[in-house]
Design a protein around this motif. Structure first.
Motif, mmCIF file in Angstrom:
data_model
loop_
_atom_site.group_PDB
_atom_site.id
_atom_site.type_symbol
_atom_site.label_atom_id
_atom_site.label_comp_id
_atom_site.label_asym_id
_atom_site.label_seq_id
_atom_site.Cartn_x
_atom_site.Cartn_y
_atom_site.Cartn_z
ATOM 1 N N VAL A 321 -20.692 -27.963 -10.615
ATOM 2 C CA VAL A 321 -21.579 -28.848 -11.375
ATOM 3 C C VAL A 321 -22.345 -29.770 -10.433
ATOM 4 C CG1 VAL A 321 -21.715 -30.650 -13.145
ATOM 5 C CG2 VAL A 321 -20.075 -28.763 -13.393
ATOM 6 N N ASN A 322 -21.601 -30.535 -9.602
ATOM 7 C CA ASN A 322 -22.253 -31.476 -8.700
ATOM 8 C C ASN A 322 -21.214 -32.073 -7.753
ATOM 9 O OD1 ASN A 322 -24.428 -33.034 -7.665
ATOM 10 N ND2 ASN A 322 -25.256 -33.234 -9.742
ATOM 11 N N THR A 323 -21.704 -32.724 -6.713
ATOM 12 C CA THR A 323 -20.846 -33.496 -5.820
ATOM 13 C C THR A 323 -21.263 -34.953 -5.937
ATOM 14 O OG1 THR A 323 -20.595 -31.639 -4.292
ATOM 15 C CG2 THR A 323 -20.058 -33.824 -3.447
ATOM 16 N N VAL A 324 -20.337 -35.814 -6.326
ATOM 17 C CA VAL A 324 -20.629 -37.230 -6.536
ATOM 18 C C VAL A 324 -19.683 -38.041 -5.652
ATOM 19 C CG1 VAL A 324 -20.827 -39.100 -8.220
ATOM 20 C CG2 VAL A 324 -21.270 -36.738 -8.926
ATOM 21 N N ALA A 344 -7.697 -20.537 -11.874
ATOM 22 C CA ALA A 344 -8.676 -21.548 -11.474
ATOM 23 C C ALA A 344 -8.110 -22.471 -10.390
ATOM 24 C CB ALA A 344 -9.110 -22.366 -12.690
ATOM 25 N N VAL A 345 -6.899 -22.986 -10.589
ATOM 26 C CA VAL A 345 -6.344 -23.929 -9.602
ATOM 27 C C VAL A 345 -6.065 -23.227 -8.273
ATOM 28 C CG1 VAL A 345 -5.386 -25.467 -11.370
ATOM 29 C CG2 VAL A 345 -3.925 -23.688 -10.370
ATOM 30 N N GLN A 346 -5.762 -21.939 -8.322
ATOM 31 C CA GLN A 346 -5.484 -21.194 -7.090
ATOM 32 C C GLN A 346 -6.751 -20.879 -6.294
ATOM 33 O OE1 GLN A 346 -3.265 -17.918 -8.887
ATOM 34 N NE2 GLN A 346 -1.372 -18.661 -7.952
ATOM 35 N N SER A 347 -7.906 -21.219 -6.838
ATOM 36 C CA SER A 347 -9.172 -20.916 -6.168
ATOM 37 C C SER A 347 -9.584 -22.002 -5.171
ATOM 38 C CB SER A 347 -10.286 -20.741 -7.209
ATOM 39 O OG SER A 347 -10.006 -19.657 -8.061
ATOM 40 N N TYR A 348 -8.842 -23.111 -5.106
ATOM 41 C CA TYR A 348 -9.241 -24.233 -4.254
ATOM 42 C C TYR A 348 -8.126 -24.612 -3.286
ATOM 43 C CZ TYR A 348 -12.945 -24.411 -7.660
ATOM 44 O OH TYR A 348 -13.994 -24.064 -8.461
ATOM 45 N N LYS A 349 -8.539 -25.019 -2.080
ATOM 46 C CA LYS A 349 -7.570 -25.397 -1.054
ATOM 47 C C LYS A 349 -7.448 -26.906 -0.928
ATOM 48 C CE LYS A 349 -7.908 -21.162 1.551
ATOM 49 N NZ LYS A 349 -8.817 -20.324 2.211
ATOM 50 N N THR A 350 -8.409 -27.660 -1.474
ATOM 51 C CA THR A 350 -8.353 -29.121 -1.425
ATOM 52 C C THR A 350 -7.653 -29.647 -2.680
ATOM 53 O OG1 THR A 350 -10.559 -29.168 -2.411
ATOM 54 C CG2 THR A 350 -10.429 -29.330 -0.033
ATOM 55 N N PRO A 351 -7.157 -30.907 -2.650
ATOM 56 C CA PRO A 351 -6.423 -31.456 -3.805
ATOM 57 C C PRO A 351 -7.266 -31.447 -5.078
ATOM 58 C CG PRO A 351 -6.110 -32.836 -1.880
ATOM 59 C CD PRO A 351 -7.173 -31.848 -1.517
ATOM 60 N N ILE A 352 -6.612 -31.149 -6.191
ATOM 61 C CA ILE A 352 -7.290 -31.018 -7.481
ATOM 62 C C ILE A 352 -6.860 -32.129 -8.430
ATOM 63 C CG2 ILE A 352 -7.491 -29.581 -9.565
ATOM 64 C CD1 ILE A 352 -7.071 -27.142 -7.725
ATOM 65 N N ASP A 419 -10.444 -39.065 -4.343
ATOM 66 C CA ASP A 419 -10.779 -39.301 -2.944
ATOM 67 C C ASP A 419 -11.860 -38.312 -2.525
ATOM 68 O OD1 ASP A 419 -8.786 -41.260 -2.692
ATOM 69 O OD2 ASP A 419 -7.261 -39.727 -2.269
ATOM 70 N N GLU A 420 -12.565 -38.649 -1.464
ATOM 71 C CA GLU A 420 -13.596 -37.750 -0.958
ATOM 72 C C GLU A 420 -12.990 -36.392 -0.623
ATOM 73 O OE1 GLU A 420 -16.983 -37.702 2.549
ATOM 74 O OE2 GLU A 420 -16.208 -39.613 1.801
ATOM 75 N N ALA A 421 -13.682 -35.322 -1.014
ATOM 76 C CA ALA A 421 -13.264 -33.916 -0.820
ATOM 77 C C ALA A 421 -12.299 -33.426 -1.888
ATOM 78 C CB ALA A 421 -12.678 -33.671 0.561
ATOM 79 N N ASP A 422 -11.875 -34.282 -2.823
ATOM 80 C CA ASP A 422 -11.098 -33.802 -3.965
ATOM 81 C C ASP A 422 -11.976 -32.931 -4.859
ATOM 82 O OD1 ASP A 422 -8.825 -35.116 -3.189
ATOM 83 O OD2 ASP A 422 -8.898 -36.661 -4.734
ATOM 84 N N VAL A 423 -11.322 -32.100 -5.656
ATOM 85 C CA VAL A 423 -12.007 -31.324 -6.686
ATOM 86 C C VAL A 423 -11.563 -31.824 -8.055
ATOM 87 C CG1 VAL A 423 -12.245 -29.043 -7.764
ATOM 88 C CG2 VAL A 423 -12.261 -29.252 -5.273
#
Length: 454
Positions: A321-324, A344-352, A419-423
């Motif tokens: 959607v966007n990065t804010v 869906a959660v397994q698709s990301y390596k950064t904290p969700i 936090d910055e870089a969270d999803v």
């Protein structure tokens, strides 16, 4: 004397069926459990149509049931309703809009590619549709994806192709439906409030290949035990796809991660998995299924490869959607069951930061949070299932859990704690009913909220 047909449920498919049948000169009884005051837009759309009789805010009585020849039911209408059971006891058919579309399509020699499963249906349907279009075929992408099949049948030219996404609800009331090629992507627990058991759910899904013949193909997931076993009862020739094995005559990965498809005894290299435009193991499976569908429908491998390396993600399915303020917001409103949210959660390596919750379909969220605990640092829960999800997430070891009253409150809370870089991931694991008309409306609101924070 023309038939009189009862159409039950005035959602998209029911409304489309009424319009089609009226245009064909049938007498139509329009029925919905909602009262007239709640159906303003529907009634406005039907003003210009003739031969319509209305029964709104109640079920049809015995006199109407005696007067009609058959019923067409919308997917959301349970087939166990008393008046539908009574119709059947009278020897009258109760069919889905999909079955109506299939029957009406036969005079035009319209071909069907059928896709079902618990997760991945919309993505696979969209990919297969794009491949058919790229191959120069007159193609309509229809069904559970939001476009009624009967509307496409009405405008399609002879020989057109309908790529159709099918839910278990739509497949419960098909009888003659026979796609040239079909697929069952996977089966995990879903819609237990409607089907009650996995056996009933699987039986409804199996209707996609029930009338196929041995010269046709059904593409099945070899890595899913339930769909693998379906091949034993499949009248069509089963073609298996697998990320983990190399099923004979199927679709698989070689040692270099090339996707290999076997057709007519020949191994055909389609594309390297690293070159697929969609990320994630679940999308690799979706692409393999689309390869099986389209290759066995006669489409050239180069056309298939071109689409698989350029296809863009489907709206509401892991949609960026966007990065804010350095925080990435992702719309996965199409994640309407626990297994979909697991993927869906397994698709990301950064904290969700996960936003979940909605209508209670009788799902068990234990497996979701046993897996999600390794990916999700915070759960924001909303809707009817908020308490159940919060309790399950807590038992799984997720420490930060907030219960909110609305999606807007959840997004605002996420923006405050991220936090910055969270999803921030909207993947509800639940249907939208009770809060929204459908998952699309929920997803659009999420996107509007996020974009208005800029």
């Amino acid at each position: 004397m023309s038939k009189k047909i009862l159409v039950v449920g005035m959602a998209r498919s029911g409304l489309a069926a009424v319009k089609y049948l009226s245009n064909k000169g049938y007498g139509v009884v329009v029925n919905d459990s909602k009262p007239e005051a709640d159906l303003g837009q529907v009634l406005d759309e039907l003003k210009s149509y003739e031969n319509l009789e209305y029964i709104l805010g109640k079920n049809p009585g015995k006199e109407i049931l005696k007067d009609v020849d058959m019923a067409v039911v919308s997917p959301g209408v349970p087939l166990e309703l008393d008046f539908l059971l009574e119709l059947r006891s009278m020897g009258k058919e109760v069919i889905s809009e999909v079955e109506l579309a299939y029957r009406e399509a036969q005079s035009k020699n319209i071909k069907f590619l059928g896709i079902t499963g618990t997760n991945g249906k919309t993505t696979t349907t969209s990919i297969a549709g794009e491949i058919c279009k790229e191959a120069g075929l007159e193609t309509y992408v229809v069904g559970n994806i939001g476009n009624p099949a009967i509307s496409a049948v009405e405008v399609a030219n002879p020989g057109a192709v309908l790529v159709i996404e099918l839910s278990s609800f739509q497949l419960e009331a098909v009888y003659d439906f026979r796609p040239q090629v079909s697929t069952v992507l996977n089966l995990t627990e879903d819609h237990m409030n409607r089907h009650h058991t996995m056996e009933n759910y699987a039986k409804a899904k199996a209707n996609i290949f029930a009338k196929q013949t041995p010269d046709m193909v059904c593409v099945l997931n070899y890595d899913d035990q339930i769909t693998r076993d379906m091949g034993k009862d499949c009248q069509a020739r089963p073609v298996y796809f697998s990320r983990q094995a190399r099923p004979k005559g199927g679709i698989y990965l070689d040692d270099k991660q090339n996707i290999i498809a076997v057709k007519d005894g020949q191994e055909i290299e389609i594309v390297n998995a690293a070159d697929l435009s969609l990320p994630g193991g679940h999308n690799l499976e979706n692409c393999m299924a689309a390869i099986g569908l389209c290759l066995h429908f006669g489409i050239d491998k180069n056309v298939i490869k071109k689409v698989l390396t350029s296809f863009k993600a489907v709206e509401h399915r892991l949609e960026y959607v966007n990065t804010v303020n350095g925080v990435v917001y992702v719309n996965d409103s199409k994640g309407t069951n626990p297994d979909s949210t697991i993927k869906a959660v397994q698709s990301y390596k950064t904290p969700i930061i996960l936003i979940a919750g909605g209508y209670d379909k009788g799902s068990d969220f234990t497996e979701l949070f046993d897996i999600a605990v390794d990916y999700v640092r915070t759960a924001l829960v909303i809707g009817q299932t908020a308490d159940l999800i919060a309790d399950t997430a807590s038992k799984a070891g997720i420490k930060e859990i907030y219960k909110l009253d609305s999606l807007k409150e959840a997004v605002i809370k996420a923006s405050q704690i991220a936090d910055e870089a969270d999803v921030v991931l909207l993947s509800p694991a639940c249907a939208s009913w009770g809060m929204y008309k459908n998952y699309e409306e929920r997803g659009r609101e999420f996107k509007d909220i996020v974009n208005n924070m800029l």
